[in-house]
Motif scaffolding. Structure first.
Motif: not given
Length: 194
Positions: A138-141, A143-146
């Motif tokens: 969630i934090a490194f895949v 959220k960067p997409i978001m």
């Protein structure tokens, strides 16, 4: 209350009302039904709920629901704190009146955690390793997409590692609260037989 306190409360209420109106105006202008971002955020709210309905182990629904509720509460506090203090910001929302992201707080994050918790139970895997992996994802895949889609923004020095720590904290705390209640439930059952 003295007059100074009453005056300050009045000013805070007026500021809050003005702030709510500004959010509604912003939402109507940039984030409502005629914007594709709105539909992505709405999908992130609805699709996890549908997936949960089909993939949740119904025999464990009370346990999973309680655990998911813990995730929801803890994550909402962390997300609200970060959004209220502008460490991060959600430019597009389903509902304009909330400072944090309802989509993540009530659907995407709790349901992701619930399904990982269920998987770790059903496959006898280490819960903490599974939550570590989910937190990384969630934090490194996610959220960067978001962020790339402009659905999420950082500010005031916050970064993905801070998010990772928050997601990990949510997973550990929710499990500990759930374990506490399971312990109390089992203890009361043992006490009935004494």
């Amino acid at each position: 209350m003295d007059n100074n306190q009453l005056q300050q409360i009045k000013e805070l209420k007026q500021t809050e009302l003005h702030h709510s109106k500004e959010w509604l105006n912003y939402w109507i202008k940039y984030s409502s039904f005629d914007n594709w971002h709105f539909w992505v955020v709405l999908a992130l709210l609805i699709i996890p709920l549908i997936l949960l309905f089909f993939f949740m182990d119904k025999k464990k629904s009370l346990l999973l629901g309680f655990y998911g509720y813990n995730v929801h509460i803890i994550f909402t506090y962390i997300d609200s704190y970060g959004a209220n203090n502008t460490f991060w910001f959600y430019p597009y929302k389903v509902f304009p009146i909330l400072p944090a992201n309802l989509t993540l707080d009530v659907s995407f994050v709790p349901i992701s955690y619930m399904l990982v918790y269920q998987w770790s139970l059903n496959h006898h895997k280490n819960y903490y390793l599974c939550i570590f992996g989910l937190s990384v994802g969630i934090a490194f895949v996610f959220k960067p997409i978001m962020e790339a889609l402009r659905l999420f923004q950082f500010d005031r020095g916050a970064n993905f590692f801070h998010l990772f720590l928050g997601y990990l904290l949510v997973g550990v705390a929710a499990k500990q609260v759930t374990n506490l209640f399971l312990f109390l439930q089992n203890k009361s059952k043992k006490d009935e037989f004494i």
